[in-house]
Design an enzyme around this catalytic site. Sequence first.
Site, PDB file in Angstrom:
ATOM      1  N   ARG A   1       0.565  14.641  12.850  1.00  0.00           N
ATOM      2  CA  ARG A   1       0.976  14.438  11.460  1.00  0.00           C
ATOM      3  C   ARG A   1       1.219  15.738  10.684  1.00  0.00           C
ATOM      4  NH1 ARG A   1      -0.725   9.191  10.183  1.00  0.00           N
ATOM      5  NH2 ARG A   1       0.877   9.197   8.568  1.00  0.00           N
ATOM      6  N   PRO A   2       2.121  16.596  11.146  1.00  0.00           N
ATOM      7  CA  PRO A   2       2.389  17.853  10.419  1.00  0.00           C
ATOM      8  C   PRO A   2       3.016  17.581   9.057  1.00  0.00           C
ATOM      9  CG  PRO A   2       3.993  17.538  12.165  1.00  0.00           C
ATOM     10  CD  PRO A   2       2.985  16.453  12.336  1.00  0.00           C
ATOM     11  N   VAL A   3       3.028  18.577   8.200  1.00  0.00           N
ATOM     12  CA  VAL A   3       3.657  18.443   6.869  1.00  0.00           C
ATOM     13  C   VAL A   3       4.706  19.525   6.648  1.00  0.00           C
ATOM     14  CG1 VAL A   3       1.728  17.228   5.767  1.00  0.00           C
ATOM     15  CG2 VAL A   3       1.755  19.745   5.818  1.00  0.00           C
ATOM     16  N   ASP A   4       5.229  20.081   7.756  1.00  0.00           N
ATOM     17  CA  ASP A   4       6.215  21.168   7.646  1.00  0.00           C
ATOM     18  C   ASP A   4       7.457  20.756   6.863  1.00  0.00           C
ATOM     19  OD1 ASP A   4       6.466  19.486  10.016  1.00  0.00           O
ATOM     20  OD2 ASP A   4       8.241  20.683  10.447  1.00  0.00           O
ATOM     21  N   LEU A   5       7.874  19.509   6.989  1.00  0.00           N
ATOM     22  CA  LEU A   5       9.092  19.064   6.274  1.00  0.00           C
ATOM     23  C   LEU A   5       8.852  19.036   4.765  1.00  0.00           C
ATOM     24  CD1 LEU A   5      10.216  16.173   8.659  1.00  0.00           C
ATOM     25  CD2 LEU A   5      11.093  18.518   8.569  1.00  0.00           C
TER      26      LEU A   5
ATOM     27  N   ARG B   1      -8.535  -0.415   4.928  1.00  0.00           N
ATOM     28  CA  ARG B   1      -7.621   0.539   4.301  1.00  0.00           C
ATOM     29  C   ARG B   1      -6.290  -0.113   3.989  1.00  0.00           C
ATOM     30  NH1 ARG B   1      -6.947   6.101   7.190  1.00  0.00           N
ATOM     31  NH2 ARG B   1      -5.674   6.241   5.331  1.00  0.00           N
TER      32      ARG B   1
ATOM     33  N   LYS C   1       0.855  -1.206   0.000  1.00  0.00           N
ATOM     34  CA  LYS C   1       0.000   0.000   0.000  1.00  0.00           C
ATOM     35  C   LYS C   1       0.884   1.247   0.000  1.00  0.00           C
ATOM     36  CE  LYS C   1      -1.738   1.520   4.073  1.00  0.00           C
ATOM     37  NZ  LYS C   1      -1.415   2.899   4.416  1.00  0.00           N
ATOM     38  N   ASN C   2       1.911   1.229   0.860  1.00  0.00           N
ATOM     39  CA  ASN C   2       2.702   2.459   1.055  1.00  0.00           C
ATOM     40  C   ASN C   2       3.747   2.682  -0.034  1.00  0.00           C
ATOM     41  OD1 ASN C   2       1.122   2.963   3.209  1.00  0.00           O
ATOM     42  ND2 ASN C   2       2.654   2.451   4.763  1.00  0.00           N
TER      43      ASN C   2
ATOM     44  N   ILE D   1       8.325   7.044  16.807  1.00  0.00           N
ATOM     45  CA  ILE D   1       7.967   7.756  15.579  1.00  0.00           C
ATOM     46  C   ILE D   1       6.720   8.617  15.760  1.00  0.00           C
ATOM     47  CG2 ILE D   1       7.404   7.511  13.121  1.00  0.00           C
ATOM     48  CD1 ILE D   1      10.205   6.466  13.765  1.00  0.00           C
TER      49      ILE D   1
ATOM     50  N   ARG E   1      -4.445  10.764   4.309  1.00  0.00           N
ATOM     51  CA  ARG E   1      -3.398  11.773   4.447  1.00  0.00           C
ATOM     52  C   ARG E   1      -2.377  11.689   3.320  1.00  0.00           C
ATOM     53  NH1 ARG E   1      -0.176  11.983   7.171  1.00  0.00           N
ATOM     54  NH2 ARG E   1      -0.119  14.161   7.779  1.00  0.00           N
TER      55      ARG E   1
ATOM     56  N   ASP F   1       4.876   0.639  12.008  1.00  0.00           N
ATOM     57  CA  ASP F   1       3.622   0.038  11.517  1.00  0.00           C
ATOM     58  C   ASP F   1       3.455  -1.403  11.979  1.00  0.00           C
ATOM     59  OD1 ASP F   1       3.596   1.710   8.268  1.00  0.00           O
ATOM     60  OD2 ASP F   1       3.158   2.395  10.290  1.00  0.00           O
TER      61      ASP F   1
ATOM     62  N   CYS G   1      -4.516  12.589  12.708  1.00  0.00           N
ATOM     63  CA  CYS G   1      -5.297  11.343  12.688  1.00  0.00           C
ATOM     64  C   CYS G   1      -5.159  10.727  14.080  1.00  0.00           C
ATOM     65  CB  CYS G   1      -4.784  10.402  11.599  1.00  0.00           C
ATOM     66  SG  CYS G   1      -3.178   9.727  11.977  1.00  0.00           S
TER      67      CYS G   1
HETATM   68  C1  EPZ Z   1       4.441   6.925   6.225  1.00  0.00           C
HETATM   69  O1  EPZ Z   1       3.712   7.989   6.810  1.00  0.00           O
HETATM   70  C2  EPZ Z   1       3.496   5.746   6.170  1.00  0.00           C
HETATM   71  N1  EPZ Z   1       2.352   6.066   5.328  1.00  0.00           N
HETATM   72  C3  EPZ Z   1       3.018   5.387   7.586  1.00  0.00           C
HETATM   73  O2  EPZ Z   1       2.198   4.229   7.486  1.00  0.00           O
HETATM   74  C4  EPZ Z   1       4.239   5.047   8.431  1.00  0.00           C
HETATM   75  O3  EPZ Z   1       3.830   4.785   9.762  1.00  0.00           O
HETATM   76  C5  EPZ Z   1       5.214   6.235   8.419  1.00  0.00           C
HETATM   77  O4  EPZ Z   1       5.573   6.568   7.050  1.00  0.00           O
HETATM   78  C6  EPZ Z   1       6.502   5.931   9.184  1.00  0.00           C
HETATM   79  O5  EPZ Z   1       7.123   4.812   8.642  1.00  0.00           O
HETATM   80  C7  EPZ Z   1       2.482   5.981   3.986  1.00  0.00           C
HETATM   81  O6  EPZ Z   1       3.543   5.655   3.466  1.00  0.00           O
HETATM   82  C8  EPZ Z   1       1.274   6.310   3.166  1.00  0.00           C
HETATM   83  P1  EPZ Z   1       6.659  10.274   8.251  1.00  0.00           P
HETATM   84  P2  EPZ Z   1       4.335   9.501   6.801  1.00  0.00           P
HETATM   85  O7  EPZ Z   1       6.575  11.522   7.467  1.00  0.00           O
HETATM   86  O8  EPZ Z   1       5.095   9.710   5.556  1.00  0.00           O
HETATM   87  C9  EPZ Z   1       6.772  13.589  11.616  1.00  0.00           C
HETATM   88  C10 EPZ Z   1       0.288   2.925   7.830  1.00  0.00           C
HETATM   89  O9  EPZ Z   1      -0.132   2.398   8.872  1.00  0.00           O
HETATM   90  N2  EPZ Z   1       6.663  14.539  10.503  1.00  0.00           N
HETATM   91  O10 EPZ Z   1       7.849   9.361   8.061  1.00  0.00           O
HETATM   92  O11 EPZ Z   1       3.247  10.437   7.127  1.00  0.00           O
HETATM   93  C11 EPZ Z   1       5.516  12.736  11.786  1.00  0.00           C
HETATM   94  O12 EPZ Z   1       4.566  13.411  12.578  1.00  0.00           O
HETATM   95  C12 EPZ Z   1       0.811   4.345   7.861  1.00  0.00           C
HETATM   96  O13 EPZ Z   1       0.384   2.351   6.712  1.00  0.00           O
HETATM   97  C13 EPZ Z   1       6.842  15.895  10.756  1.00  0.00           C
HETATM   98  O14 EPZ Z   1       7.058  16.299  11.907  1.00  0.00           O
HETATM   99  O15 EPZ Z   1       5.347   9.404   8.043  1.00  0.00           O
HETATM  100  C14 EPZ Z   1       6.043  11.497  12.477  1.00  0.00           C
HETATM  101  O16 EPZ Z   1       6.172  11.763  13.857  1.00  0.00           O
HETATM  102  C15 EPZ Z   1       0.611   4.982   9.228  1.00  0.00           C
HETATM  103  N3  EPZ Z   1       6.751  16.784   9.733  1.00  0.00           N
HETATM  104  C16 EPZ Z   1       7.436  11.331  11.875  1.00  0.00           C
HETATM  105  O17 EPZ Z   1       7.784  12.614  11.318  1.00  0.00           O
HETATM  106  C17 EPZ Z   1       6.512  16.372   8.436  1.00  0.00           C
HETATM  107  O18 EPZ Z   1       6.465  17.224   7.531  1.00  0.00           O
HETATM  108  C18 EPZ Z   1       7.514  10.302  10.747  1.00  0.00           C
HETATM  109  O19 EPZ Z   1       6.500  10.644   9.816  1.00  0.00           O
HETATM  110  C19 EPZ Z   1       6.345  14.995   8.190  1.00  0.00           C
HETATM  111  C20 EPZ Z   1       6.432  14.094   9.228  1.00  0.00           C
END
Ligand code: EPZ
Length: 428
Positions: free
Chosen positions: A130-134, A407, A22-23, A337, A101, A315, A125
């Site tokens: 789940r911020p997107v600042d990065l 999902r 999926k991911n 995480i 998301r 996960d 969620c």
């Molecule tokens: C991906 O989410 C996966 N989703 C998640 O799987 C998985 O848990 C996660 O990576 C970690 O491996 C998909 O691939 C669709 P991150 P993502 O950005 O990209 C923080 C599932 O169950 N962060 O690596 O959203 C964030 O809050 C899902 O299949 C920021 O602070 O994860 C988290 O604490 C759940 N700012 C950490 O980084 C940002 O801009 C890692 O998040 C982005 C993230």
Amino acid sequence: MDRIRISGGKSLNGTIKIGGAKNAALPLMAASLLTSETLCLSNLPHLADITTMVHLLSELGVEVSMNGDAPDGGHIGRVFGLNGYEPKNKTAPYDLVRRMRASILVLGPLLARWGEAKVSLPGGCAIGTRPVDLHLKGFEALGAKIELKEGYISAFAPDGLKGANVLFPSVSVGATENILMAATLADGKTTISNAAREPEIADLAYCLRKMGAEIEGIGSDTLRVIGKPELHAADYQVIPDRIETATYAVAAAITGGDILLKGTRLELIESVADVLMGAGVNVSEVEDGIRVTNPSGRVKGIDVMTEPYPGFPTDMQAQMMALLAVSEGASMITETIFENRFMHVPELCRMGADINVHGSSAIVRGVDKLSGAELMATDLRASISLVLAALAAEGETIINRVYHLDRGYERVEEKLAACGAVIERVEE
Ligand code: EPZ
């Protein structure tokens, strides 16, 4: 809303076919926006999130057709991407983004190809804010202008994106994927440092290469991209789902069973396999898959800490907790995480588990048996953790809100029933 009813105590024996990841599929589908030609993806899983991404891409003007059925009745739909005309619009609406998301992953391709994009802020969620600042800082490093207004992100790069050095202060899977896709059409060279190394990112990079992108450092924490004026058609098969693989490995372990996981590879779940073997489970590579057995029926307690790849995947944290709840001895599980990924704990405790949460760690003291109960699913991986616990519990368990499950797990009750589980979906 559908519910799932499980009568526990049966050991699972048989074969489970693992579907596409999926991911990996979600960013790969978003990559179809990078070209005016056709991107054909195969081995796509048949999941609610994939359907949501199809709706989103269609909304943006991508002509999507799914066809093809796997010989075993699964679904290896082929997704045909954008075929050359201007997208209908460049906005990913709140109604679709709030459901998934990962919709944020269309931002990079739209911005890189058309110089503008508007995507609803995904919001949080169950597992965290789940911020997107990065993501946004990465796009600004590539020369984009970002505006946040009325719950939407608007990104502009009227003269196109410019290659740059992007250093992520912390590891982010989605931000790495978004910036990687955008960089393939940026003018000049981009270096992405402290990039996430999940296999799904390598899968995306290999597909982008087949589409004509120039990417080096795949699989490492430093990706180097030379931008191209355009990308072209490609055929690509999605990698197997490592989280589905590891989840069903736990199903074999928690029921004292013997399951052959087909269409997957041990290398995808090494860190989980290490923990399972440390707990006393047999995990071995076989032709076209992995065999998992746990003849003793119980495992020993073992400490687990989630980390970015190649560490133990977040996960899989909930699923491993279900197994360790019925282990011999105690375990400490630390979630590094996400800030709220213990929603499964109160539900497991209602089944008789002995788990105490202290901040980002949970102390799990193994009990001999869990007992069936009526439970509430809260998020995707918490839901499957309850299914695993129910498979091992005495008596009957009812799990509500199983739309979370759909999902991320294709035909979960079919796959488990085929190995001897007494499990059925109850239409409400
Ligand atoms: C991906 O989410 C996966 N989703 C998640 O799987 C998985 O848990 C996660 O990576 C970690 O491996 C998909 O691939 C669709 P991150 P993502 O950005 O990209 C923080 C599932 O169950 N962060 O690596 O959203 C964030 O809050 C899902 O299949 C920021 O602070 O994860 C988290 O604490 C759940 N700012 C950490 O980084 C940002 O801009 C890692 O998040 C982005 C993230």
